[in-house]
Design a protein around this motif. Structure first.
Motif, short mmCIF file in Angstrom:
data_model
loop_
_atom_site.label_atom_id
_atom_site.label_comp_id
_atom_site.label_asym_id
_atom_site.label_seq_id
_atom_site.Cartn_x
_atom_site.Cartn_y
_atom_site.Cartn_z
N ARG A 1 -42.59 31.62 -27.94
CA ARG A 1 -42.08 32.51 -28.93
C ARG A 1 -42.73 33.12 -30.35
NH1 ARG A 1 -35.55 32.23 -28.03
NH2 ARG A 1 -35.74 32.14 -25.91
N VAL A 2 -43.25 31.75 -30.89
CA VAL A 2 -43.83 31.82 -32.08
C VAL A 2 -45.12 32.28 -31.74
CG1 VAL A 2 -45.04 29.63 -32.22
CG2 VAL A 2 -43.94 30.48 -34.18
N TRP A 3 -45.78 32.21 -30.69
CA TRP A 3 -46.99 32.83 -30.54
C TRP A 3 -47.19 34.39 -30.44
CZ3 TRP A 3 -52.07 32.09 -30.00
CH2 TRP A 3 -52.54 30.76 -30.10
N LEU A 4 -46.06 34.84 -29.58
CA LEU A 4 -45.75 36.38 -29.75
C LEU A 4 -45.51 36.99 -31.11
CD1 LEU A 4 -43.35 36.68 -26.53
CD2 LEU A 4 -46.12 37.13 -26.71
N GLN A 5 -44.55 36.17 -31.87
CA GLN A 5 -44.41 36.76 -33.11
C GLN A 5 -45.48 36.53 -34.09
OE1 GLN A 5 -40.96 35.48 -34.95
NE2 GLN A 5 -41.06 36.64 -36.76
N ALA A 6 -46.28 35.59 -33.98
CA ALA A 6 -47.60 35.62 -34.80
C ALA A 6 -48.42 36.63 -34.33
CB ALA A 6 -48.28 34.17 -34.63
N GLU A 7 -48.76 36.95 -33.12
CA GLU A 7 -49.66 37.92 -32.69
C GLU A 7 -49.14 39.32 -33.17
OE1 GLU A 7 -50.54 38.00 -28.58
OE2 GLU A 7 -50.85 35.85 -28.42
N VAL B 1 -47.35 39.89 -36.07
CA VAL B 1 -47.58 39.80 -37.57
C VAL B 1 -48.90 40.08 -38.05
CG1 VAL B 1 -47.34 38.54 -39.63
CG2 VAL B 1 -45.25 38.57 -37.96
N PHE B 2 -49.84 39.31 -37.22
CA PHE B 2 -51.38 39.48 -37.67
C PHE B 2 -51.87 40.53 -36.77
CE2 PHE B 2 -50.14 35.07 -38.87
CZ PHE B 2 -50.69 35.04 -40.05
N GLY B 3 -51.35 40.92 -35.79
CA GLY B 3 -52.19 41.99 -35.15
C GLY B 3 -53.23 41.80 -34.04
N ASP B 4 -53.26 40.31 -33.98
CA ASP B 4 -54.65 40.17 -33.25
C ASP B 4 -54.49 38.57 -32.78
OD1 ASP B 4 -57.43 38.54 -33.80
OD2 ASP B 4 -57.91 40.46 -33.24
N LYS B 5 -54.78 38.43 -31.48
CA LYS B 5 -54.56 36.94 -31.03
C LYS B 5 -55.59 36.11 -31.80
CE LYS B 5 -53.31 38.28 -26.46
NZ LYS B 5 -53.34 37.76 -24.95
N ALA B 6 -56.67 36.09 -32.10
CA ALA B 6 -57.74 35.38 -32.78
C ALA B 6 -57.02 35.05 -34.05
CB ALA B 6 -58.86 35.81 -32.89
N LYS B 7 -56.59 35.81 -35.05
CA LYS B 7 -55.96 35.77 -36.06
C LYS B 7 -54.81 35.01 -36.05
CE LYS B 7 -57.93 39.65 -38.34
NZ LYS B 7 -57.69 40.99 -38.96
N ALA B 8 -53.93 35.02 -35.12
CA ALA B 8 -52.72 34.30 -34.94
C ALA B 8 -53.07 32.81 -34.45
CB ALA B 8 -51.89 34.97 -33.88
N ALA B 9 -53.97 32.69 -33.68
CA ALA B 9 -54.24 31.25 -33.48
C ALA B 9 -54.86 30.67 -34.53
CB ALA B 9 -55.71 31.52 -32.18
N VAL B 10 -55.76 31.16 -35.43
CA VAL B 10 -56.10 30.23 -36.53
C VAL B 10 -55.08 30.20 -37.42
CG1 VAL B 10 -57.51 30.56 -38.56
CG2 VAL B 10 -58.47 31.39 -36.59
N TRP B 11 -53.85 31.02 -37.74
CA TRP B 11 -52.97 30.85 -38.56
C TRP B 11 -52.08 29.52 -37.77
CZ3 TRP B 11 -47.69 30.95 -38.51
CH2 TRP B 11 -46.85 30.51 -40.01
N LEU B 12 -51.78 29.76 -36.40
CA LEU B 12 -51.02 28.72 -35.81
C LEU B 12 -51.43 27.42 -35.97
CD1 LEU B 12 -49.77 31.05 -32.83
CD2 LEU B 12 -48.19 30.10 -34.85
N SER B 13 -52.64 27.34 -35.93
CA SER B 13 -53.34 25.92 -35.47
C SER B 13 -53.79 24.97 -36.68
CB SER B 13 -54.68 26.25 -34.45
OG SER B 13 -55.68 26.76 -35.46
N LEU B 14 -53.71 25.79 -37.83
CA LEU B 14 -54.30 25.04 -39.17
C LEU B 14 -52.99 24.22 -39.89
CD1 LEU B 14 -56.53 27.73 -40.74
CD2 LEU B 14 -57.25 25.81 -39.41
N SER B 15 -53.18 23.14 -40.32
CA SER B 15 -52.42 22.54 -40.96
C SER B 15 -52.04 23.17 -42.58
CB SER B 15 -52.62 20.92 -41.36
OG SER B 15 -53.74 20.77 -41.82
#
Length: 63
Positions: free
Chosen positions: A6-12, A14-28
């Motif tokens: 669910r959070v992956w879908l929402q981040a995608e 919000v950021f409009g891009d899978k790569a940007k979402a992945a970076v935001w989700l993975s960084l501490s």
């Protein structure tokens, strides 16, 4: 669907891009006490914190 999915879908969204979402989700993040959004999203309470932060970002209240 689990909390992480669910959070992956929402981040995608919000950021409009899978790569940007992945970076935001993975960084501490200090906002998450040094954890990543993905780490927090494994449980409901953490998921709620991540969703709230994504909503702040979406509405321009966070960076």
């Amino acid at each position: 669907m689990d909390w992480v999915e669910r959070v992956w879908l929402q981040a995608e969204q919000v950021f409009g891009d899978k790569a940007k979402a992945a970076v935001w989700l993975s960084l501490s993040r200090t906002t998450f006490d040094g954890c990543s959004a993905l780490e927090l999203a494994r449980e409901e309470a953490g998921y709620q914190r991540v969703v709230e932060e994504l909503q702040r970002i979406e509405h321009g209240y966070a960076c």
